[in-house]
Write a protein that holds these residues in place. Structure first.
Motif, PDB file in Angstrom:
ATOM      1  N   HIS A  86      -9.611 -26.007  15.849  1.00  0.00           N
ATOM      2  CA  HIS A  86     -10.135 -26.442  14.560  1.00  0.00           C
ATOM      3  C   HIS A  86      -9.644 -27.838  14.186  1.00  0.00           C
ATOM      4  CE1 HIS A  86      -6.233 -24.789  13.635  1.00  0.00           C
ATOM      5  NE2 HIS A  86      -6.278 -25.270  12.412  1.00  0.00           N
ATOM      6  N   MET A 104       1.772 -11.538  19.486  1.00  0.00           N
ATOM      7  CA  MET A 104       0.774 -10.519  19.193  1.00  0.00           C
ATOM      8  C   MET A 104      -0.641 -11.076  19.269  1.00  0.00           C
ATOM      9  SD  MET A 104       1.933  -7.703  16.658  1.00  0.00           S
ATOM     10  CE  MET A 104       2.077  -8.548  15.109  1.00  0.00           C
ATOM     11  N   ALA A 130      -6.654  -9.388  11.408  1.00  0.00           N
ATOM     12  CA  ALA A 130      -5.846 -10.531  11.800  1.00  0.00           C
ATOM     13  C   ALA A 130      -5.348 -11.165  10.513  1.00  0.00           C
ATOM     14  CB  ALA A 130      -6.681 -11.529  12.587  1.00  0.00           C
ATOM     15  N   ILE A 177      -6.394 -33.220  10.793  1.00  0.00           N
ATOM     16  CA  ILE A 177      -7.069 -32.344   9.839  1.00  0.00           C
ATOM     17  C   ILE A 177      -8.465 -32.861   9.549  1.00  0.00           C
ATOM     18  CG2 ILE A 177      -6.946 -31.344   7.543  1.00  0.00           C
ATOM     19  CD1 ILE A 177      -3.938 -31.889   7.607  1.00  0.00           C
ATOM     20  N   ILE A 189       3.530 -15.176  17.783  1.00  0.00           N
ATOM     21  CA  ILE A 189       2.774 -15.808  16.694  1.00  0.00           C
ATOM     22  C   ILE A 189       2.373 -17.218  17.110  1.00  0.00           C
ATOM     23  CG2 ILE A 189       2.870 -16.599  14.312  1.00  0.00           C
ATOM     24  CD1 ILE A 189       4.802 -14.419  13.715  1.00  0.00           C
ATOM     25  N   PRO A 190       1.073 -17.470  17.226  1.00  0.00           N
ATOM     26  CA  PRO A 190       0.642 -18.820  17.566  1.00  0.00           C
ATOM     27  C   PRO A 190       0.781 -19.764  16.382  1.00  0.00           C
ATOM     28  CG  PRO A 190      -1.242 -17.327  17.460  1.00  0.00           C
ATOM     29  CD  PRO A 190      -0.043 -16.537  17.080  1.00  0.00           C
ATOM     30  N   ASN A 191       1.241 -20.947  16.656  1.00  0.00           N
ATOM     31  CA  ASN A 191       1.386 -21.960  15.616  1.00  0.00           C
ATOM     32  C   ASN A 191       0.102 -22.779  15.567  1.00  0.00           C
ATOM     33  OD1 ASN A 191       1.959 -24.170  14.078  1.00  0.00           O
ATOM     34  ND2 ASN A 191       4.031 -24.433  14.895  1.00  0.00           N
ATOM     35  N   MET A 192      -0.702 -22.544  14.520  1.00  0.00           N
ATOM     36  CA  MET A 192      -2.006 -23.207  14.427  1.00  0.00           C
ATOM     37  C   MET A 192      -1.955 -24.435  13.512  1.00  0.00           C
ATOM     38  SD  MET A 192      -3.609 -21.135  16.325  1.00  0.00           S
ATOM     39  CE  MET A 192      -5.304 -21.653  16.190  1.00  0.00           C
ATOM     40  N   LEU A 193      -0.764 -24.862  13.133  1.00  0.00           N
ATOM     41  CA  LEU A 193      -0.667 -25.989  12.202  1.00  0.00           C
ATOM     42  C   LEU A 193      -1.086 -27.285  12.890  1.00  0.00           C
ATOM     43  CD1 LEU A 193       2.732 -25.171  10.481  1.00  0.00           C
ATOM     44  CD2 LEU A 193       0.444 -24.564   9.757  1.00  0.00           C
ATOM     45  N   ILE A 233       1.341 -19.325   6.085  1.00  0.00           N
ATOM     46  CA  ILE A 233       1.960 -20.618   6.396  1.00  0.00           C
ATOM     47  C   ILE A 233       3.476 -20.520   6.446  1.00  0.00           C
ATOM     48  CG2 ILE A 233       2.105 -21.438   4.025  1.00  0.00           C
ATOM     49  CD1 ILE A 233       1.381 -24.193   5.085  1.00  0.00           C
ATOM     50  N   GLN A 279      -6.122 -26.319   5.989  1.00  0.00           N
ATOM     51  CA  GLN A 279      -6.596 -27.126   7.122  1.00  0.00           C
ATOM     52  C   GLN A 279      -7.868 -26.550   7.713  1.00  0.00           C
ATOM     53  OE1 GLN A 279      -3.277 -27.229   9.827  1.00  0.00           O
ATOM     54  NE2 GLN A 279      -2.138 -28.696   8.586  1.00  0.00           N
ATOM     55  N   GLY A 280      -8.293 -25.413   7.232  1.00  0.00           N
ATOM     56  CA  GLY A 280      -9.510 -24.793   7.729  1.00  0.00           C
ATOM     57  C   GLY A 280      -9.250 -23.862   8.900  1.00  0.00           C
ATOM     58  N   PHE A 281     -10.185 -22.932   9.125  1.00  0.00           N
ATOM     59  CA  PHE A 281     -10.042 -21.963  10.206  1.00  0.00           C
ATOM     60  C   PHE A 281     -10.791 -22.431  11.442  1.00  0.00           C
ATOM     61  CE2 PHE A 281      -9.723 -19.395   6.329  1.00  0.00           C
ATOM     62  CZ  PHE A 281      -8.475 -18.852   6.532  1.00  0.00           C
ATOM     63  N   ASP A 287      -2.934  -9.026  14.258  1.00  0.00           N
ATOM     64  CA  ASP A 287      -2.532 -10.264  14.905  1.00  0.00           C
ATOM     65  C   ASP A 287      -2.136 -11.277  13.843  1.00  0.00           C
ATOM     66  OD1 ASP A 287      -3.110  -9.129  17.239  1.00  0.00           O
ATOM     67  OD2 ASP A 287      -4.804 -10.404  17.758  1.00  0.00           O
ATOM     68  N   LEU A 288      -1.005 -11.947  14.053  1.00  0.00           N
ATOM     69  CA  LEU A 288      -0.514 -12.878  13.037  1.00  0.00           C
ATOM     70  C   LEU A 288      -0.657 -14.317  13.526  1.00  0.00           C
ATOM     71  CD1 LEU A 288       2.753 -10.920  12.255  1.00  0.00           C
ATOM     72  CD2 LEU A 288       0.633 -10.849  10.965  1.00  0.00           C
ATOM     73  N   PHE A 289      -0.981 -15.193  12.615  1.00  0.00           N
ATOM     74  CA  PHE A 289      -1.082 -16.610  12.935  1.00  0.00           C
ATOM     75  C   PHE A 289      -0.281 -17.433  11.929  1.00  0.00           C
ATOM     76  CE2 PHE A 289      -4.932 -14.818  14.679  1.00  0.00           C
ATOM     77  CZ  PHE A 289      -5.047 -15.452  15.894  1.00  0.00           C
ATOM     78  N   LEU A 290       0.422 -18.423  12.433  1.00  0.00           N
ATOM     79  CA  LEU A 290       1.046 -19.401  11.545  1.00  0.00           C
ATOM     80  C   LEU A 290      -0.002 -20.473  11.300  1.00  0.00           C
ATOM     81  CD1 LEU A 290       3.625 -20.453  10.176  1.00  0.00           C
ATOM     82  CD2 LEU A 290       4.116 -21.697  12.248  1.00  0.00           C
ATOM     83  N   HIS A 291      -0.512 -20.517  10.086  1.00  0.00           N
ATOM     84  CA  HIS A 291      -1.716 -21.307   9.864  1.00  0.00           C
ATOM     85  C   HIS A 291      -1.739 -21.797   8.425  1.00  0.00           C
ATOM     86  CE1 HIS A 291      -6.017 -21.907  11.247  1.00  0.00           C
ATOM     87  NE2 HIS A 291      -6.022 -22.349  10.017  1.00  0.00           N
ATOM     88  N   ASP A 292      -2.137 -23.044   8.241  1.00  0.00           N
ATOM     89  CA  ASP A 292      -2.321 -23.594   6.897  1.00  0.00           C
ATOM     90  C   ASP A 292      -3.791 -23.449   6.542  1.00  0.00           C
ATOM     91  OD1 ASP A 292      -2.473 -24.957   4.586  1.00  0.00           O
ATOM     92  OD2 ASP A 292      -1.597 -26.827   5.331  1.00  0.00           O
ATOM     93  N   ARG A 333      -3.821 -10.882  20.686  1.00  0.00           N
ATOM     94  CA  ARG A 333      -4.579 -10.005  21.562  1.00  0.00           C
ATOM     95  C   ARG A 333      -5.858 -10.725  21.937  1.00  0.00           C
ATOM     96  NH1 ARG A 333      -4.416  -4.773  17.751  1.00  0.00           N
ATOM     97  NH2 ARG A 333      -4.981  -6.398  16.278  1.00  0.00           N
ATOM     98  N   LEU A 367       6.321 -14.354   8.135  1.00  0.00           N
ATOM     99  CA  LEU A 367       5.754 -13.772   9.353  1.00  0.00           C
ATOM    100  C   LEU A 367       6.829 -13.065  10.160  1.00  0.00           C
ATOM    101  CD1 LEU A 367       3.339 -16.653  10.366  1.00  0.00           C
ATOM    102  CD2 LEU A 367       2.729 -14.409   9.513  1.00  0.00           C
ATOM    103  N   GLU A 368       8.043 -13.622  10.121  1.00  0.00           N
ATOM    104  CA  GLU A 368       9.147 -12.989  10.833  1.00  0.00           C
ATOM    105  C   GLU A 368       9.414 -11.591  10.269  1.00  0.00           C
ATOM    106  OE1 GLU A 368      13.319 -14.823  11.325  1.00  0.00           O
ATOM    107  OE2 GLU A 368      11.847 -16.269  12.082  1.00  0.00           O
ATOM    108  N   THR A 428      -8.622 -11.309  19.211  1.00  0.00           N
ATOM    109  CA  THR A 428      -8.618 -12.481  18.333  1.00  0.00           C
ATOM    110  C   THR A 428      -8.756 -13.752  19.141  1.00  0.00           C
ATOM    111  OG1 THR A 428      -6.277 -12.010  18.218  1.00  0.00           O
ATOM    112  CG2 THR A 428      -7.484 -11.848  16.198  1.00  0.00           C
TER     113      THR A 428
END
Lengths: 282, 123
Positions: free
Chosen positions: B13, B1, A75, B122, B112-116, A79, A103-105, A95-100, B3, A84-85, B6
């Motif tokens: 969070h 994507m 995975a 935060i 793509i999930p936006n986890m921001l 950011i 900010q922690g997982f 699996d891709l995530f847009l994530h900072d 699945r 990602l595109e 994940t």
């Protein structure tokens, strides 16, 4: 040009054009490839055993492709939406995530068998706003604590990054240690200016005795990656021919003519010897 | 994507959201089935990590009822095949995930999930 991480935040720096440029650049691809293979080597996963990995700052999937080739499921988080595109276009398997990551997982404890990160950590060292949660130590702390809990015990995390000073390395390692990681810095080719690579090799669990921090590579980098462009330069030269001298015979005649018109005395006469090179006689 | 493999690892969070923050709930989703390579060793190795109840509940919500309610003691090929299908071949392309505790919505765009998180969320 200053370092990219000093110019703009990653999600802005890696906009649409920069993301494409970065991914298509063959030199970048080669460097990313080499570093991913090296990171996998340092990760030291048990052979012939499938693993689930985390790619921190996966970007356009240059490192992910190698994970695919090596048969790992993974995975990835990043950011920059544009990166990602590009990764989507390249159809990577993970699996891709847009994530900072600052900010922690939110991953459950023990999720991953290993994690790699290529050229990312330096992006966490700049504060984008004055809010307390955006200070680098806070973001690093959040990143390492949540990462530590998401890793299986025992496992390893390999983070390659470009520190710009020893203070940065100090800061990062001290926060990682506070988060519960063992391990330390591995430097490949420490004496080479170009090939030097810094890996933060973090160990989770294992009691210290079973897991050792690996050795960095010594000596010089292999030679095949140097001076690839010489031939092209030669070709360019021959195409344009030898450069013509500016002060040739025509130029001299023109100047003399000019001086005569202005009425200057003692302008030498023109002859077949004008503008000729003197013989090298002693 | 996204699945289910994940999704089964993913908890909320956001700040102070520590209990009852798993699993994230899918809403308004579009699915896509993409074939993946079958690897029984990986599945066997991954089984202890799974939250079985969450996986089965989510799979049923997505319309796949091939998994038994209780994690079986004995694994056979048929079971592994259906587990493989649920974990690795069902992709959530569009929609959102909602945290059952703090109700934070993570939108999914283009798979793509936006986890921001916003600044006040935060931890």
């Amino acid at each position: 040009m200053s370092r990219p991480e000093l110019q703009a935040p990653p999600e802005i720096y890696y906009g649409d054009t920069e993301a494409k440029k970065y991914t298509q650049n063959t030199r970048n691809q080669q460097i990313q490839r080499d570093m991913t293979y090296r990171a996998l080597e340092l990760l030291n996963l048990p052979p012939d055993q499938p693993a689930f990995l985390l790619d921190i700052g996966c970007g356009s999937g240059l490192s992910g492709e190698i994970l695919d080739e090596e048969g790992y499921l993974w995975a990835g988080v990043d950011i920059a939406p544009s990166m990602l595109e590009v990764a989507l276009e390249r159809e990577v398997e993970g699996d891709l995530f847009l994530h900072d990551i600052g900010q922690g997982f939110g991953f459950r404890p023990g999720s991953f068998d290993g994690a790699i990160s290529i050229s990312v950590l330096q992006w966490l060292l700049n504060a984008e706003t004055s809010h307390p949660t955006s200070s680098p130590p806070h973001r690093l702390h959040r990143f390492f604590t949540t990462l530590h809990s998401a890793m299986r015990n025992p496992s390893r995390v390999i983070l390659q990054f470009y520190p710009s000073s020893d203070d940065q390395i100090q800061l990062i390692t001290s926060i990682a240690q506070k988060a519960g990681f063992g391990g330390g810095i591995v430097v490949d080719y420490p004496n080479s200016k170009k090939a030097k690579k810094v890996f933060l090799c973090l160990l989770v669990g294992g009691g210290g005795s079973q897991q050792q921090v690996p050795q960095g590579l010594q000596g010089d980098e292999e030679h095949d990656s140097k001076a690839v462009f010489e031939k092209r330069r030669e070709r360019m030269k021959s195409k344009h021919g030898k450069r013509k001298s500016v002060k040739d015979r025509d130029w001299i005649l023109k100047k003399k003519e000019l001086y005569r018109k202005r009425g200057k005395e003692d302008v030498p006469n023109d002859s077949k010897y004008t503008g000729r090179k003197r013989k090298t006689q002693f | 994507m996204v699945r289910l493999i994940t999704h089964n690892l993913l908890a909320c969070h956001a700040k102070d959201c520590n209990t009852n923050n798993f699993p994230l709930e899918f809403k308004d989703i579009q699915l896509e089935i993409r074939e993946a390579e079958f690897n029984s060793d990986f599945l066997k190795g991954f089984m202890p990590k799974l939250e079985w109840k969450a996986l089965v509940d989510t799979a049923r919500q997505l319309g796949d009822t091939s998994l038994p309610l209780e994690q079986p003691e004995m694994v056979d090929d048929g079971f592994l095949k259906s587990l493989h299908h649920v974990l690795l071949e069902i992709h959530v392309e569009e929609g959102s995930m909602t945290c059952p505790n703090c109700k934070h919505v993570y939108p999914i765009l283009n798979g793509i999930p936006n986890m921001l998180l916003a600044e006040h969320e935060i931890g």
